[in-house]
Design a protein around this motif. Sequence first.
Motif, short mmCIF file in Angstrom:
data_model
loop_
_atom_site.label_atom_id
_atom_site.label_comp_id
_atom_site.label_asym_id
_atom_site.label_seq_id
_atom_site.Cartn_x
_atom_site.Cartn_y
_atom_site.Cartn_z
N LEU A 107 0.81 -1.20 0.00
CA LEU A 107 0.00 0.00 0.00
C LEU A 107 0.85 1.26 0.00
O LEU A 107 0.59 2.20 -0.76
CB LEU A 107 -0.94 0.01 1.21
CG LEU A 107 -1.88 1.21 1.31
CD1 LEU A 107 -2.86 1.24 0.14
CD2 LEU A 107 -2.64 1.18 2.64
N THR A 108 1.87 1.29 0.84
CA THR A 108 2.67 2.51 1.01
C THR A 108 4.05 2.42 0.38
O THR A 108 4.70 3.45 0.18
CB THR A 108 2.84 2.82 2.50
OG1 THR A 108 3.55 1.74 3.13
CG2 THR A 108 1.49 2.96 3.18
N GLY A 109 4.52 1.20 0.07
CA GLY A 109 5.88 1.04 -0.43
C GLY A 109 6.93 1.03 0.66
O GLY A 109 8.12 0.88 0.37
N PHE A 110 6.51 1.18 1.92
CA PHE A 110 7.46 1.12 3.02
C PHE A 110 7.89 -0.32 3.26
O PHE A 110 7.23 -1.27 2.82
CB PHE A 110 6.82 1.66 4.30
CG PHE A 110 6.69 3.16 4.34
CD1 PHE A 110 7.01 3.94 3.25
CD2 PHE A 110 6.24 3.81 5.49
CE1 PHE A 110 6.89 5.32 3.29
CE2 PHE A 110 6.11 5.17 5.55
CZ PHE A 110 6.44 5.94 4.44
N LEU A 111 8.98 -0.49 4.00
CA LEU A 111 9.42 -1.82 4.40
C LEU A 111 8.41 -2.44 5.35
O LEU A 111 7.75 -1.74 6.12
CB LEU A 111 10.78 -1.74 5.10
CG LEU A 111 11.95 -1.20 4.27
CD1 LEU A 111 13.16 -0.96 5.17
CD2 LEU A 111 12.30 -2.17 3.15
N ASN A 112 8.27 -3.79 5.28
CA ASN A 112 7.42 -4.45 6.27
C ASN A 112 8.24 -4.71 7.54
O ASN A 112 9.42 -4.38 7.60
CB ASN A 112 6.82 -5.74 5.71
CG ASN A 112 7.87 -6.73 5.25
OD1 ASN A 112 8.99 -6.77 5.77
ND2 ASN A 112 7.52 -7.55 4.26
N ARG A 113 7.60 -5.29 8.55
CA ARG A 113 8.25 -5.42 9.85
C ARG A 113 9.56 -6.22 9.77
O ARG A 113 10.58 -5.81 10.33
CB ARG A 113 7.30 -6.09 10.85
CG ARG A 113 7.92 -6.30 12.23
CD ARG A 113 6.98 -7.08 13.12
NE ARG A 113 5.84 -6.29 13.53
CZ ARG A 113 5.82 -5.55 14.65
NH1 ARG A 113 6.87 -5.51 15.44
NH2 ARG A 113 4.73 -4.88 14.98
N ARG A 114 9.53 -7.37 9.08
CA ARG A 114 10.71 -8.22 9.05
C ARG A 114 11.88 -7.54 8.36
O ARG A 114 12.99 -7.48 8.88
CB ARG A 114 10.40 -9.54 8.35
CG ARG A 114 11.55 -10.55 8.40
CD ARG A 114 11.26 -11.76 7.55
NE ARG A 114 11.14 -11.42 6.14
CZ ARG A 114 10.91 -12.29 5.18
NH1 ARG A 114 10.73 -13.57 5.49
NH2 ARG A 114 10.82 -11.92 3.92
N SER A 115 11.63 -7.02 7.16
CA SER A 115 12.72 -6.38 6.42
C SER A 115 13.16 -5.09 7.10
O SER A 115 14.34 -4.72 7.04
CB SER A 115 12.28 -6.10 4.98
OG SER A 115 11.10 -5.34 4.94
N PHE A 116 12.23 -4.40 7.76
CA PHE A 116 12.59 -3.18 8.49
C PHE A 116 13.58 -3.51 9.61
O PHE A 116 14.60 -2.82 9.78
CB PHE A 116 11.34 -2.52 9.06
CG PHE A 116 11.62 -1.26 9.85
CD1 PHE A 116 11.88 -0.06 9.21
CD2 PHE A 116 11.62 -1.30 11.24
CE1 PHE A 116 12.15 1.09 9.94
CE2 PHE A 116 11.88 -0.16 11.98
CZ PHE A 116 12.15 1.04 11.32
N SER A 175 16.41 8.00 5.72
CA SER A 175 15.71 7.26 6.78
C SER A 175 15.16 5.94 6.25
O SER A 175 14.75 5.84 5.09
CB SER A 175 14.57 8.10 7.34
OG SER A 175 15.03 9.30 7.91
N LEU A 176 15.14 4.95 7.12
CA LEU A 176 14.45 3.70 6.83
C LEU A 176 12.99 3.87 7.23
O LEU A 176 12.70 4.34 8.33
CB LEU A 176 15.07 2.55 7.62
CG LEU A 176 16.53 2.21 7.30
CD1 LEU A 176 17.05 1.15 8.27
CD2 LEU A 176 16.65 1.72 5.87
N LEU A 177 12.07 3.50 6.36
CA LEU A 177 10.65 3.69 6.60
C LEU A 177 9.95 2.34 6.57
O LEU A 177 10.16 1.54 5.66
CB LEU A 177 10.05 4.62 5.55
CG LEU A 177 10.69 6.01 5.43
CD1 LEU A 177 10.14 6.75 4.22
CD2 LEU A 177 10.46 6.80 6.70
N GLY A 178 9.10 2.09 7.55
CA GLY A 178 8.39 0.82 7.62
C GLY A 178 6.95 1.01 8.02
O GLY A 178 6.60 1.98 8.71
#
Length: 577
Positions: A107-116, A175-178
């Motif tokens: 939906l947002t293109g952000f990283l999911n929890r695991r990859s974050f 920044s890393l975004l998740g």
Amino acid sequence: MEASFTRHITAMDDESENRRQIDVVALGIVTAAILMFVATGSQIGPPVVNSLLYGGTGPDNLILNAFLLNIAIIIFGWSRYRQLCEEIQLRKAAEKQARKMAETDPLTGFLNRRSFNQCVDHLITKADEEGQIVVLVMVDLDNFKQVNDFNGHNAGDLLLRECARRIASGLPKRSLLGRIGGDEFSAAFAFDKNRDDTIALIASGLIETISQSMQINGISMDVTASMGLSRSDSPGAGSQHPDAHALLEMADIAMYHAKRQGRNGYFWFEDMMADEMRFRTELEQGIRHGIPNGEFVPYYEQQIDLQTGELTGFEMLARWDSPQFGIVSPEVFIPVAEDIGAIGDLSESVIRQALEDAKAWDPRLTLAVNVSPLQLRDPWFAQKLLRLLVEANFPPNRLEIEITESCLHQNVAQARSLITSLKNQGIKISLDDFGTGYSSLAQLRSLPFDRIKIDRSFVTSLHESKDNAAIVHAIAMLGKGLQLPVTVEGIETGEVLDHLLQYGPIKGQGYFYGRPRPARELAEWLNDPQRSGKAARGKEPAGPEALAQALHTPAKADSTGSMAEPAEVPGKHVRNA
């Protein structure tokens, strides 16, 4: 789903490896065919030229057939080689897309929890090498669920995308975004440990940016955000080098602390927050187990005709008789029950008990029940309440539902529909805490209320505050002018009662007439022949304050033997279920 993606990617890797092996074989075959073409071509070339120019003998048929076969092999092999190359490119593109789907939120293109978490671990390692620290930010949208339920999931998705865009624009570029959950986002970035002021500016700016009104499908939507922050050099991590999981957990605790402190703000993680979180977890578990175990019970506060002193009914107040915490104040458990979605079951449980208790009272006595604003968003609330009345065989005209002003501000149309449905069944509706919310006189006239209640915050300090006395006078006169009966809360002294008697036939309730009682004590009190005349001037002692701050301390019994009323806060929906 992530596991299935991983398996799928692994299978694609194996298949791609096999394809690469086939690719090498095909290229080898083509190369061999070209070498054979050169060899056979050198053999048949001179005879062919000699035959064409001088009419001599042509090439040997066997060598000629081998030469033509080489040409066919070259053409076929090269064609197959190109097909394999194109297929491999498509496979690589699909593999890349599958990796993206496995590692990011669609939906947002952000990283999911695991990859974050994996990326944050790498970021921490790199920051340590460069003498920097990593800050992790947890962002939770405060009122997203209400906006999503009211406007639909499509609008909710668009709102999440817009919030994600705003979060990305308000953070440093690297920044890393998740996206951690439905409306929970996370971010991490490295910064100089001596520039804490920079983080404060970023956090406050992010809060302000998210809270700005958004236009989604032509509709103005407003959400706020609660944020929690943690840092990789935090002593609360328990180690010198906390990993991503520890940082995420600390930021999550700080974020929930921000919610409990009023939302639309941020806090850094501190050790004491973990203790609060553990206690909060204990409360949540206790509430979930307490509802089916019957630990939530009704208490009853008298409602009196101030002119005659006659008892007219009772307001039901919810109490939690917890085996672990004792008698717990509603200001403690009601907000928690609302947050975990248990307020509906809790309220139904207590109302069911109250209806059974009230059946034994004199038929002239009414039962007033306050409902949470969250319950009023349930389109089936009216049907659920009517089902409880039918099960208890309780007359609807003896039941009075109290709705707070804040409910009207949230959704006037839904409140009007609910009020109309309940009134059609004979149930009376009161506007509770009048004067503390946002309702206008136009709403008061347009909605068919049967009664208005003056909030205790105006009444208890009536003699000390001229402003409060003026407000009470204005509301009493308004009720008289609109022919709406008035009930006054918070009568605690005879002086307050004497002041209120000037307003004619109104009802009142408060500690001056006695503390709320559980059902057993109330039944004994109602059957006491000595009770007659006590209500008129409030002969019963008010008793001590209970559960003022200590959540683990059971309420003390007052001099009548009743449990003292827990400390209360403005807003009846916080006190009652």
